[in-house]
Design an enzyme around this catalytic site. Sequence first.
Site, PDB file in Angstrom:
ATOM      1  N   LYS A  13     -44.375   7.935  10.096  1.00 59.52           N
ATOM      2  CA  LYS A  13     -44.119   7.678   9.313  1.00 59.52           C
ATOM      3  C   LYS A  13     -44.560   6.409   8.665  1.00 59.52           C
ATOM      4  O   LYS A  13     -45.396   6.536   7.822  1.00 59.52           O
ATOM      5  CB  LYS A  13     -42.493   6.902   9.084  1.00 59.52           C
ATOM      6  CG  LYS A  13     -41.184   8.584   9.633  1.00 59.52           C
ATOM      7  CD  LYS A  13     -39.854   8.047   9.766  1.00 59.52           C
ATOM      8  CE  LYS A  13     -39.675   6.829  10.435  1.00 59.52           C
ATOM      9  NZ  LYS A  13     -39.801   6.928  11.757  1.00 59.52           N
ATOM     10  N   ARG A  88     -30.790   7.627   6.710  1.00 60.61           N
ATOM     11  CA  ARG A  88     -30.823   8.217   8.169  1.00 60.61           C
ATOM     12  C   ARG A  88     -29.928   8.234   8.895  1.00 60.61           C
ATOM     13  O   ARG A  88     -29.619   8.497   9.618  1.00 60.61           O
ATOM     14  CB  ARG A  88     -31.542   6.830   9.193  1.00 60.61           C
ATOM     15  CG  ARG A  88     -33.157   6.072   9.746  1.00 60.61           C
ATOM     16  CD  ARG A  88     -32.728   4.743  10.308  1.00 60.61           C
ATOM     17  NE  ARG A  88     -32.842   4.965  11.136  1.00 60.61           N
ATOM     18  CZ  ARG A  88     -34.756   4.418  11.414  1.00 60.61           C
ATOM     19  NH1 ARG A  88     -34.882   4.358  10.072  1.00 60.61           N
ATOM     20  NH2 ARG A  88     -35.380   4.092  12.180  1.00 60.61           N
ATOM     21  N   ARG A 127     -47.927   0.277  20.624  1.00 60.85           N
ATOM     22  CA  ARG A 127     -48.339   0.279  19.160  1.00 60.85           C
ATOM     23  C   ARG A 127     -48.104  -1.719  18.556  1.00 60.85           C
ATOM     24  O   ARG A 127     -47.684  -2.368  19.540  1.00 60.85           O
ATOM     25  CB  ARG A 127     -46.511   0.604  18.440  1.00 60.85           C
ATOM     26  CG  ARG A 127     -46.447  -0.212  16.622  1.00 60.85           C
ATOM     27  CD  ARG A 127     -45.634   0.725  15.834  1.00 60.85           C
ATOM     28  NE  ARG A 127     -44.707   0.251  16.339  1.00 60.85           N
ATOM     29  CZ  ARG A 127     -43.948   1.165  16.290  1.00 60.85           C
ATOM     30  NH1 ARG A 127     -43.593   1.883  14.998  1.00 60.85           N
ATOM     31  NH2 ARG A 127     -42.371   1.204  15.983  1.00 60.85           N
ATOM     32  N   ARG A 160     -43.251  -4.971  17.948  1.00 53.48           N
ATOM     33  CA  ARG A 160     -42.099  -5.289  17.373  1.00 53.48           C
ATOM     34  C   ARG A 160     -41.854  -5.841  18.715  1.00 53.48           C
ATOM     35  O   ARG A 160     -41.332  -4.907  19.868  1.00 53.48           O
ATOM     36  CB  ARG A 160     -41.708  -4.038  16.556  1.00 53.48           C
ATOM     37  CG  ARG A 160     -42.355  -4.148  15.230  1.00 53.48           C
ATOM     38  CD  ARG A 160     -41.632  -3.055  14.800  1.00 53.48           C
ATOM     39  NE  ARG A 160     -40.585  -2.041  15.182  1.00 53.48           N
ATOM     40  CZ  ARG A 160     -40.888  -0.851  14.296  1.00 53.48           C
ATOM     41  NH1 ARG A 160     -41.401  -0.185  13.399  1.00 53.48           N
ATOM     42  NH2 ARG A 160     -39.322  -0.436  14.346  1.00 53.48           N
ATOM     43  N   ARG A 171     -32.920   4.218  20.672  1.00 54.77           N
ATOM     44  CA  ARG A 171     -33.349   5.272  18.864  1.00 54.77           C
ATOM     45  C   ARG A 171     -33.855   6.288  19.547  1.00 54.77           C
ATOM     46  O   ARG A 171     -32.971   6.336  18.525  1.00 54.77           O
ATOM     47  CB  ARG A 171     -35.000   3.841  19.855  1.00 54.77           C
ATOM     48  CG  ARG A 171     -34.774   2.068  18.260  1.00 54.77           C
ATOM     49  CD  ARG A 171     -35.563   1.360  18.776  1.00 54.77           C
ATOM     50  NE  ARG A 171     -37.034   1.603  17.511  1.00 54.77           N
ATOM     51  CZ  ARG A 171     -38.284   1.623  18.254  1.00 54.77           C
ATOM     52  NH1 ARG A 171     -38.422   0.947  18.575  1.00 54.77           N
ATOM     53  NH2 ARG A 171     -38.735   1.855  16.786  1.00 54.77           N
TER      54      ARG A 171
END
Length: 213
Positions: A13, A88, A127, A160, A171
């Site tokens: 996203k 969400r 990431r 992160r 998650r």
Amino acid sequence: MNLILLGPPGAGKGTQAKMLIEAYGIPQISTGDMLRAAVRNQTALGLEAKKFMDAGQLVPDQVVIGLAQDRIAQPDCAKGFMLDGFPRTVPQAQALDKVLAGMGKKIDHVISIEVANDELMGRLTGRRTCKSCGQGFHVMFDPPKAQGQCDKCGGELYQRDDDNEATVGNRLKVYNDQTAPLIDYYQKKGLLRPIDGVGGINDIQERIKAVLG
Ligand code: AP5
Ligand code: MG
């Protein structure tokens, strides 16, 4: 043009939104980025949100609805915006419908980026994100030219706090339980635009642009 980017953690996203900002000249509204900024600035909201984020849980609806509502009302959203990571939950989607109706606006497309669960863990644990401009990278799939440094602005890259295996597991579960019902919600409204999110980052951008026109 008012868009929602929907998809599981790691679907791409943020990556696609950053490219769409330039292509369409509309801002990205990432509730995740806004919450991380609040955590960094140690505001009361940030300190409260951090507990949920570190556990891979959703921050309470009322908090994020307020954040999104204030942001959509900013002048740079007058010609359109892209919501990344909001809504969400079904109550968030219903609140958004109300807020937009009150402003005489509506959502034009819900870009639903589809990636199977088994690919997402590797994307998230690899990431790296720029501290200064928020540009995302991946140690294998989209590596920066110089290790630890952003290609765009030279900023420092960080990992992160919620991109560790245990939190990613939560998650993904939270996504399936609480966010995936939005696929049906927007399908019923005729707004859902499913996009295959597996493949090259540029190819996926082209798939999205083909839908948006
Ligand atoms: P948020 O920041 O929104 O995180 P998320 O939804 O979990 O999504 P991600 O940002 O992890 O994934 P992405 O789809 O943006 O992937 P990206 O493009 O970076 O939310 C974080 C937390 O904040 C939540 O857990 C919650 O606590 C809270 N929160 C936020 N919004 C909320 C809300 N509305 N309500 C309640 N709580 C909320 O890509 C991932 C990686 O993959 C990158 O390394 C990238 O380089 C790589 N990649 C991208 N595309 C490809 C590709 N095609 N092939 C290979 N690799 C790729
Ligand atoms: Mg993101």
